[in-house]
Design a protein around this motif. Sequence first.
Motif, PDB file in Angstrom:
ATOM      1  N   GLY A 249       0.863  -1.242   0.060  1.00 35.32           N
ATOM      2  CA  GLY A 249      -0.159  -0.040   0.088  1.00 35.32           C
ATOM      3  C   GLY A 249       0.754   1.328   0.038  1.00 35.32           C
ATOM      4  O   GLY A 249       0.235   2.435   0.085  1.00 35.32           O
ATOM      5  N   HIS A 250       2.220   1.271  -0.099  1.00 33.64           N
ATOM      6  CA  HIS A 250       3.096   2.664  -0.127  1.00 33.64           C
ATOM      7  C   HIS A 250       2.771   3.102  -1.625  1.00 33.64           C
ATOM      8  O   HIS A 250       2.771   2.698  -2.552  1.00 33.64           O
ATOM      9  CB  HIS A 250       4.438   2.077  -0.108  1.00 33.64           C
ATOM     10  N   PRO A 251       2.251   4.255  -1.434  1.00 33.37           N
ATOM     11  CA  PRO A 251       1.521   5.051  -2.815  1.00 33.37           C
ATOM     12  C   PRO A 251       3.041   5.516  -3.362  1.00 33.37           C
ATOM     13  O   PRO A 251       3.759   6.175  -3.234  1.00 33.37           O
ATOM     14  CB  PRO A 251       0.848   6.079  -2.308  1.00 33.37           C
ATOM     15  N   VAL A 252       2.993   5.397  -4.849  1.00 30.95           N
ATOM     16  CA  VAL A 252       3.796   5.983  -5.725  1.00 30.95           C
ATOM     17  C   VAL A 252       3.160   6.517  -7.046  1.00 30.95           C
ATOM     18  O   VAL A 252       2.320   5.781  -7.821  1.00 30.95           O
ATOM     19  CB  VAL A 252       4.751   4.605  -6.202  1.00 30.95           C
ATOM     20  N   LYS A 253       3.200   7.826  -7.294  1.00 28.78           N
ATOM     21  CA  LYS A 253       2.640   8.371  -8.412  1.00 28.78           C
ATOM     22  C   LYS A 253       3.234   8.007  -9.629  1.00 28.78           C
ATOM     23  O   LYS A 253       4.486   8.019  -9.887  1.00 28.78           O
ATOM     24  CB  LYS A 253       2.931   9.897  -8.432  1.00 28.78           C
ATOM     25  N   LEU A 254       2.389   7.356 -10.706  1.00 28.89           N
ATOM     26  CA  LEU A 254       2.966   6.991 -11.852  1.00 28.89           C
ATOM     27  C   LEU A 254       2.513   7.956 -12.876  1.00 28.89           C
ATOM     28  O   LEU A 254       1.124   7.933 -13.120  1.00 28.89           O
ATOM     29  CB  LEU A 254       2.468   5.411 -12.259  1.00 28.89           C
ATOM     30  N   LEU A 255       3.333   8.749 -13.579  1.00 27.03           N
ATOM     31  CA  LEU A 255       3.116   9.852 -14.219  1.00 27.03           C
ATOM     32  C   LEU A 255       3.971   9.758 -15.808  1.00 27.03           C
ATOM     33  O   LEU A 255       4.364   8.449 -15.988  1.00 27.03           O
ATOM     34  CB  LEU A 255       3.800  10.919 -13.726  1.00 27.03           C
ATOM     35  N   ALA A 273      -1.419   9.170 -13.746  1.00 34.92           N
ATOM     36  CA  ALA A 273      -1.819  10.021 -12.895  1.00 34.92           C
ATOM     37  C   ALA A 273      -1.707  11.631 -12.919  1.00 34.92           C
ATOM     38  O   ALA A 273      -2.219  12.436 -12.239  1.00 34.92           O
ATOM     39  CB  ALA A 273      -1.546   9.745 -11.335  1.00 34.92           C
ATOM     40  N   GLY A 274      -1.026  11.855 -14.070  1.00 34.30           N
ATOM     41  CA  GLY A 274      -0.622  13.047 -14.381  1.00 34.30           C
ATOM     42  C   GLY A 274       0.419  13.002 -15.203  1.00 34.30           C
ATOM     43  O   GLY A 274       1.053  12.010 -15.656  1.00 34.30           O
ATOM     44  N   SER A 275       1.351  14.177 -15.365  1.00 34.12           N
ATOM     45  CA  SER A 275       2.643  14.092 -16.088  1.00 34.12           C
ATOM     46  C   SER A 275       3.696  14.662 -15.157  1.00 34.12           C
ATOM     47  O   SER A 275       3.643  15.769 -14.343  1.00 34.12           O
ATOM     48  CB  SER A 275       2.478  15.174 -17.395  1.00 34.12           C
ATOM     49  N   GLY A 276       4.942  13.888 -15.162  1.00 33.99           N
ATOM     50  CA  GLY A 276       5.984  14.381 -14.590  1.00 33.99           C
ATOM     51  C   GLY A 276       6.941  14.871 -15.330  1.00 33.99           C
ATOM     52  O   GLY A 276       7.974  15.672 -14.592  1.00 33.99           O
ATOM     53  N   LEU A 277       6.677  15.103 -16.509  1.00 35.94           N
ATOM     54  CA  LEU A 277       7.844  16.032 -17.481  1.00 35.94           C
ATOM     55  C   LEU A 277       6.880  16.416 -18.612  1.00 35.94           C
ATOM     56  O   LEU A 277       6.493  15.583 -19.407  1.00 35.94           O
ATOM     57  CB  LEU A 277       8.993  15.087 -17.633  1.00 35.94           C
ATOM     58  N   GLY A 309      -7.378  19.155 -13.066  1.00 36.95           N
ATOM     59  CA  GLY A 309      -7.188  18.662 -11.893  1.00 36.95           C
ATOM     60  C   GLY A 309      -6.253  17.549 -11.629  1.00 36.95           C
ATOM     61  O   GLY A 309      -6.275  17.013 -10.380  1.00 36.95           O
ATOM     62  N   LYS A 310      -5.252  17.629 -12.426  1.00 31.60           N
ATOM     63  CA  LYS A 310      -4.290  16.401 -12.259  1.00 31.60           C
ATOM     64  C   LYS A 310      -2.887  17.176 -12.120  1.00 31.60           C
ATOM     65  O   LYS A 310      -2.661  18.359 -12.844  1.00 31.60           O
ATOM     66  CB  LYS A 310      -4.054  15.269 -13.437  1.00 31.60           C
ATOM     67  N   PRO A 311      -1.858  16.648 -11.421  1.00 29.56           N
ATOM     68  CA  PRO A 311      -0.414  17.175 -11.447  1.00 29.56           C
ATOM     69  C   PRO A 311       0.208  16.926 -12.598  1.00 29.56           C
ATOM     70  O   PRO A 311       0.225  16.281 -13.387  1.00 29.56           O
ATOM     71  CB  PRO A 311       0.344  16.284 -10.322  1.00 29.56           C
ATOM     72  N   LEU A 496       7.223   8.191 -10.555  1.00 24.58           N
ATOM     73  CA  LEU A 496       7.888   8.003 -11.702  1.00 24.58           C
ATOM     74  C   LEU A 496       7.355   8.315 -12.779  1.00 24.58           C
ATOM     75  O   LEU A 496       6.061   8.100 -13.101  1.00 24.58           O
ATOM     76  CB  LEU A 496       8.177   6.095 -11.563  1.00 24.58           C
ATOM     77  N   SER A 497       8.015   8.797 -13.830  1.00 23.62           N
ATOM     78  CA  SER A 497       7.612   9.399 -15.091  1.00 23.62           C
ATOM     79  C   SER A 497       8.143   8.829 -16.146  1.00 23.62           C
ATOM     80  O   SER A 497       9.157   8.916 -16.264  1.00 23.62           O
ATOM     81  CB  SER A 497       7.422  11.075 -14.957  1.00 23.62           C
ATOM     82  N   MET A 498       7.380   8.528 -17.157  1.00 27.65           N
ATOM     83  CA  MET A 498       7.875   7.617 -18.326  1.00 27.65           C
ATOM     84  C   MET A 498       6.961   7.890 -19.624  1.00 27.65           C
ATOM     85  O   MET A 498       6.105   8.580 -19.605  1.00 27.65           O
ATOM     86  CB  MET A 498       7.843   6.152 -17.715  1.00 27.65           C
ATOM     87  N   THR A 499       7.544   7.103 -20.573  1.00 25.98           N
ATOM     88  CA  THR A 499       6.532   7.026 -21.766  1.00 25.98           C
ATOM     89  C   THR A 499       5.041   6.312 -21.438  1.00 25.98           C
ATOM     90  O   THR A 499       5.152   5.708 -20.661  1.00 25.98           O
ATOM     91  CB  THR A 499       7.304   6.222 -22.761  1.00 25.98           C
ATOM     92  N   ALA A 500       4.086   6.702 -21.994  1.00 23.97           N
ATOM     93  CA  ALA A 500       2.965   6.343 -21.504  1.00 23.97           C
ATOM     94  C   ALA A 500       2.789   4.740 -21.731  1.00 23.97           C
ATOM     95  O   ALA A 500       2.202   4.075 -20.777  1.00 23.97           O
ATOM     96  CB  ALA A 500       1.597   7.214 -22.077  1.00 23.97           C
ATOM     97  N   ALA A 501       3.251   4.450 -22.746  1.00 24.84           N
ATOM     98  CA  ALA A 501       3.182   2.874 -23.087  1.00 24.84           C
ATOM     99  C   ALA A 501       3.700   1.981 -21.841  1.00 24.84           C
ATOM    100  O   ALA A 501       3.374   0.796 -21.883  1.00 24.84           O
ATOM    101  CB  ALA A 501       3.660   2.666 -24.306  1.00 24.84           C
ATOM    102  N   ALA A 502       4.703   2.465 -21.200  1.00 28.99           N
ATOM    103  CA  ALA A 502       5.323   1.834 -20.220  1.00 28.99           C
ATOM    104  C   ALA A 502       4.681   1.734 -18.927  1.00 28.99           C
ATOM    105  O   ALA A 502       4.999   0.918 -17.992  1.00 28.99           O
ATOM    106  CB  ALA A 502       6.693   2.472 -20.010  1.00 28.99           C
ATOM    107  N   LEU A 503       3.772   2.400 -18.617  1.00 24.95           N
ATOM    108  CA  LEU A 503       2.940   2.652 -17.398  1.00 24.95           C
ATOM    109  C   LEU A 503       2.449   1.146 -17.047  1.00 24.95           C
ATOM    110  O   LEU A 503       2.736   0.804 -15.899  1.00 24.95           O
ATOM    111  CB  LEU A 503       1.930   3.535 -17.624  1.00 24.95           C
ATOM    112  N   PRO A 504       1.806   0.553 -17.777  1.00 27.31           N
ATOM    113  CA  PRO A 504       1.018  -0.725 -17.150  1.00 27.31           C
ATOM    114  C   PRO A 504       2.059  -1.845 -16.742  1.00 27.31           C
ATOM    115  O   PRO A 504       2.148  -2.543 -15.625  1.00 27.31           O
ATOM    116  CB  PRO A 504       0.484  -1.489 -18.431  1.00 27.31           C
TER     117      PRO A 504
END
Length: 544
Positions: A249-255, A273-277, A309-311, A496-504
């Motif tokens: 349950g430790h949260p990590v934003k995936l952007l 969850a938003g964009s980190g870059l 509404g998203k970061p 962690l922010s990455m190319t969208a396709a890598a998120l899953p």
Amino acid sequence: MSTLRGVGVSPGRAAGPVLLVPDRLPEPDRGPRPADPEAEAARIRPAAEAVARRLRDRAGASAGEAAALLEVTAAMATDPALLDKAERAVAERLLPAPRAVFEAAAEFADALAAAGGYLAERVRDVHDVRDRVVAELTGAVAPGVPAPEGPSVLLARDLAPADTADLDPDLVLALVTEEGGPTGHTAILARALGIPAVVAARGVLTGTGGGARVDGASGTVELVDEAVAPQAAERTHRRWRGAGGTSDGHPVKLLANVGSAADAKSALEAGAAGSGLFRTEFCFLDAATEPSEAAQRAAYAEVLRPFAGKPVVVRTLDAGADKPLPFLESAAEPNPALGVRGLRIAFEHPGVLDRQLAAIVSAAAETGAEVSVMAPMVATPDEAAWFAERARAAGASRAGVMVETPAAALCAEELLAEVDFASIGTNDLAQYTCAADRMTGALAALNDPWQPALLRLIAALGRAAGELGKPVGVCGEAAADPALAGVLVGLGVSSLSMTAAALPAVGAALAEHALPDWQRAAEAAIGAGGAAGARERANAALRD
């Protein structure tokens, strides 16, 4: 059987028959001189348009990032500057059309390579477009990945973005290239598809027997003469359900990293969850004069609007000697990667930064996105304080910096004291830490984000962030490596922010272990003697 070792860039094991991707076309001859130069020059533009048309047709049959990438490559094929230069080479130097295209593209590619950084990463695209147009002019077979007859392991010297944009992951069991590096397109794509991949595997094209066994974690490739039954790696990303966090349950934003409105759409479709870059260079790269504040505001708003509404972390202009812009009048430098770039250009042109900050703040208010601003290429706490003061004066609610230099990482506590957050650009931080150009295939192992020296710098940032209660994220390609993502979290990274396709793939891998497990894996990795050992020790810690 022969066993080769390269750089593993996407974990997993797979095996199957090999499918060899044809090598690059040979250089076209300089002669004979055309009997009718005007008619010869007139052949170039239709050939380029035919290439662009086929690429756009493929884009129309694709979606998301694949479609956007193919559209960009199609536009590059009909770039007026490239075609004009090739046509002049026919008319003035009496070169055959294929040779004229080859030499015109070489000039563009050499300029990009000399610039370094983001622009150098476009060299492979230029070569790909060049070969497609030359093939069209000569009647040769166009470069690209042949249609697999069944599940196969692809072996290639390198893969262009357009080669890989619409690969079928059910037919491509693994990717192996002789060239490339851990931050290149092949690595990004393989991680996004969830298939094993090894790059910089020297000699892989000299012994292409009947089959191959690929270990994308260790970087080993076994080539065998006998047939190998297809065996695909399990794709854990299919189990991801969109939440970012560890199993306890430790949260990590995936952007997601974005640079256009199309990227923003892809990011949200992938569950970001938003964009980190948010890279803002797109607004400047083709501009002969500085875009007005109003023009910038409109361009930024188009990208920010889907993120209401998203970061979103907006990086200010990352330009300078390695990304030359005409209106900045940057002087030529012998080593652009170590020159006046990023925030350093703002010291010489503070008005450019102030106008951009004003445009970003206005676009954020217009769209409802929760915007933070971030400066690139920061080296000292004083530089961080200078940027934060200007950002807050412009009305930005949160100001941060990118950590891309060892100097910034080594001053982590003092740096974070001046800003609200930091984001680690692992691509540049790796090459500066190991003094290894990330565009040089022979140095790919030194740019592997598993290098313990790089992980130790990240650990220092993680400790400082924890003590000060400020977030530190990663927006380099290291964030897209599913196995490394958890180690980064174990080192104290909060997003962690990455190319969208890598998120899953990253989301699924992260959720497989609890935070204490990732922390033990991280501690094991930073004590290794090299990148391969770090990966092995981390995996062993997770198994234990």
